[in-house]
Design an enzyme around this catalytic site. Sequence first.
Site, PDB file in Angstrom:
ATOM      1  N   ASP A 128       0.681  -1.466  -0.084  1.00 30.88           N
ATOM      2  CA  ASP A 128      -0.210  -0.070  -0.315  1.00 30.88           C
ATOM      3  C   ASP A 128       0.673   0.911   0.215  1.00 30.88           C
ATOM      4  OD1 ASP A 128      -1.714   1.527   0.171  1.00 30.88           O
ATOM      5  OD2 ASP A 128      -3.348   1.322   1.090  1.00 30.88           O
TER       6      ASP A 128
HETATM    7  C1  NOJ Z   1      -3.969   3.837  -0.082  1.00 29.22           C
HETATM    8  C2  NOJ Z   1      -5.324   3.195   0.229  1.00 29.22           C
HETATM    9  O1  NOJ Z   1      -5.061   2.430   0.983  1.00 29.22           O
HETATM   10  C3  NOJ Z   1      -5.347   1.781  -1.036  1.00 29.22           C
HETATM   11  O2  NOJ Z   1      -7.027   1.171  -0.831  1.00 29.22           O
HETATM   12  C4  NOJ Z   1      -5.200   2.315  -2.284  1.00 29.22           C
HETATM   13  O3  NOJ Z   1      -5.246   1.559  -3.000  1.00 29.22           O
HETATM   14  C5  NOJ Z   1      -4.160   2.963  -2.411  1.00 29.22           C
HETATM   15  N1  NOJ Z   1      -3.221   4.425  -1.547  1.00 29.22           N
HETATM   16  C6  NOJ Z   1      -3.263   4.426  -3.270  1.00 29.22           C
HETATM   17  O4  NOJ Z   1      -4.242   5.852  -3.354  1.00 29.22           O
END
Ligand code: NOJ
Length: 754
Positions: free
Chosen positions: A293
């Site tokens: 993430d």
């Molecule tokens: C953080 C989020 O937790 C995730 O779901 C997302 O895909 C990424 N950022 C990218 O935006």
Amino acid sequence: MTSRRRPGSLLRNLTFVIACLSPFVQAQSHETSAPSEAAVQQRANTLLHHMTTDEKIGQLTQLFYQYFPDTVSFEERIRKGQVGSFLFITDPVAINHLQHVAVEESRMHIPLLIGFDVIHGFRTTFPVPLALASSWDPSLIEHVQTVAAHEASAAGVRWAFTPMVDIARDPRWGRIVEGAGEDPYLDAAVTRAQVRGLQGPYLGSPEHVLACVKHFAAYGAADGGRDYDSSYVSEDLLRNVYFPPFHAAIDAGVGSVMSAYMDLNDVPASGNTFLLQQVLRKEWGFSGFVVSDAFAVQDLTTHGFASDPQEATYRAFSAGVNMDMGSKTYLANLGNLIEDKKLSTAQLDNMVRPVLEAKIRLGLFEHPYVDVAQTEAVLKAPESRALARLAAQRTAVLLRNESHTLPLSKSLSSLALIGPLANVQKPLQGPWSFAGEPKDVVTILQGLRNKLPASTRIEYAQGTDLKREYQNDDNTGSDAEIEKAVQTAMHADATVLVLGELDDMSGEAASRSSLDLAGRQQRLLEAVAATGKPLVLVLVNGRPLNISWAAAHVSTILDVWYPGIEGGNAVADLLFGDANPGGKLTFSWPRSEDQIPIYYAHNLTHVPETSKDFVSRYWDGPSSPLYPFGYGLNYTSFAISNLKLSHRQVGAGERVEASVDVENTGSKAGDEVVQLYIHQRSGSASRPVRQLKGFRRITLAPGGKTTLSFALGKDELSYWSPSTQAWVEEPAEFDVWVGEDSTASLHDTFTVHP
Ligand code: NOJ
């Protein structure tokens, strides 16, 4: 960064070009079918053979195109092979430009993989995922994600960070809106549909994208529903509840996985070998790649798990995170770890290979560019808006319709429309709608105007303002606004009151300690209800809210979630009977946050539930939810009867067929979601009182009748036993219920014998 392997000699490069050309030729068939496994592997290996260590590390590096400025230009990084992927770029012209630099100006000519949060649509914003799941309609969900994939790929985005499959049993957690609710069986079905829709029949299907199942794993179990907080989940619950949707995604061929942010049992998910090696790769045989993430690799230091970025790199990489999203921690540290022999080149190759394979499968080498002339036509296709309207109709859940106020008559002469969400655009999109354009959203006010004849007087009053801010006192704001709303209601034949949550009140970093209607909405609700005029409460929300007062005092409640671009039209269709709500809850709706966590698939306790002396659960309030899992009403009525089991006794591994008759006993056509639940009465571990093991959404005309059957076999009857530490199908007596929700009473039993 330290210097590492030099580019190969001219001769080696020539060999490489020739070696790469033959799979290119084979890959021409890519338009209609997947290239062979062997061709993909050979091509990836050939590339690897010619790449420097720096270039390999570049393939494991994903950069934010927006929000996080870089000291080096993107072009320069691409030319040097320091980046393999970007996220948060959606402009096709800019994407083509970056691809051009990658393909024409970098030494290895490897195209970029462009990723984005295509969560519930791209330009066409569909209802949020929690709503889509409430349709209990996998084919609709597949169709929605097919359109989302087509739009995204038409803009050059070939990788969607979807589906989000985290089970959520605490609705204070803001990200409940992004998933399918509390149940692993339903979630797995929704997940499979999403993967099919996004990726198409095979990874690399034209007009489709690479899907990314997230957030592995148990993010939804965050302590207290507080976003990013630690999860403590037993292996039993992981395997029986939190993992199944992920496993379903892997079985459906999902090409990538995103590791979660939080600590799972004290080990951050993005450095968690049990999750990423043992379960994902060894047990499930996942052969795609894992992306962290955003900033999760670097954040292993903030977690207190790694002492510095180098250790964070080592631990995320060793655990199995192939790609570092956003933090450039791999870029700065992997080279040193390899040079110091703490990690080997073979390990690096193994991490890069699946990234290259994904690019090959997606056909990016042959088609790195997007045809900009076509993009807008795809993004504006009227069929996509039509699908968004249908989706919003099919996802709404009718919670109450006591006096059959709904559907409203189109011949009423005046209608009051009240509430802070009645005449807004952006909030109807819900969270994660960055590529959608708020100006395209049909408000509920506009939807009603589109629906009703010009002679119908529609009076709108906002009633109260709504903001995401901490308010422990709803005495702020003006009573005059509420009074105006009350007067508007007084002078109309009926009132539609739209309350709920703004789009920024749910989603990431949007957990709440209270489920109350925010701001002065409860006050507005009570004031409008006190007029005694026919009232329909429409909820716009991403989680269950505290509506116990409304459930006792307002006869009609329709939940439309965040309904998306066509929200206003769909709401008008539902209110005036041009569509019949057929959605069902995908979570148990608590009476208030005091009951959380509450879910239907809990275990029995040691005393009978009816015991008066030793009361199971609460004595000072109900232990049942306000509305059960699977619940939702309709403008017609259904009778489900005649439950028949094909066998009373079966051996392990054999199947029982359960069939029921379903009849539309009302006067309108409508949909019913017929649900089957089981309970295993004894075994090596306690089993939940009920577990969903089958469902079907069907449409019947008035008087229409059909027979449905559900198969119960090894998949449905097995579970992971904490006693034996294995999947088991045990000899036991099983209950079966079929009905309209998780309180279904139509019942029978069968026995599995050894
Ligand atoms: C953080 C989020 O937790 C995730 O779901 C997302 O895909 C990424 N950022 C990218 O935006």
